[in-house]
Write an enzyme that holds these catalytic residues in place. Structure first.
Site: not given
Ligand SMILES: Nc1nc2c(c(=O)[nH]1)N=C([C@H](O)[C@H](O)COP(=O)(O)OP(=O)(O)OP(=O)(O)O)CN2
Ligand SMILES: [Zn+2]
Length: 139
Positions: A27, A37, A41, A43, A78, A125
């Site tokens: 995201h 952010c 990137h 998670h 994914h 997260e």
């Protein structure tokens, strides 16, 4: 599988079910305030869903663990969260992801005759950051 401490939700249902779900997703938060952010990137999201109810179904379950996992993983695993229509007009923050998962589960449960209720969704997260979402009770 890591066992974690979870905040408890107060309720008076006879049964409480908890399902842990892990999925990988990317995201970005397209806002200046998001700093690093704002770049794409990934998670490994860790989700815990709490469902309560007073009645079991004809199989003797509140709701199928697998169905809850599929609701979340089939949609988000994914994927790039920003590409989902539910995040077209808002950012895929931990808060809004938890709310979105909660609403999705609530819609699914609304079709069940034994009337289970989604009481809490926790979305972790990162190892140091998580959000607890507790839908307002519909009585
Ligand atoms: N309230 C929120 N704050 C932030 C969100 C969010 O969704 N809600 N998201 C982010 C970023 O997406 C980031 O991936 C997570 O941030 P952070 O916890 O700061 O990650 P770190 O691994 O750097 O944490 P450290 O504890 O400093 O190692 C940012 N904020
Ligand atoms: Zn992030």
């Amino acid at each position: 599988m890591m066992f974690q401490y979870y905040p408890q939700v107060q309720h008076s249902f006879i049964y409480e079910l908890n399902k842990d779900i892990n999925f990988a997703a990317a995201h970005f938060i397209p806002a200046e305030a998001a700093g690093k952010c704002s770049r794409t990137h990934g998670h490994m999201y860790i989700v815990n869903v709490t469902i309560g109810g007073d009645e079991l179904d004809e199989t003797g379950i509140l709701v199928d663990f697998k169905a809850i996992k599929q609701l979340v993983c089939d949609r988000y695993d994914h994927t790039l969260l920003n590409e989902h229509p539910e995040f077209r007009d808002c950012h895929p923050t931990t808060e809004l992801l938890a709310q979105t998962i909660g609403l999705r589960i609530r819609q699914f449960l609304a079709g069940k005759q034994n009337r289970p209720q989604c009481l809490q969704v926790i979305v972790r997260e990162t190892p140091t950051s998580y959000v607890v979402y507790r839908p307002k009770r519909v009585t």
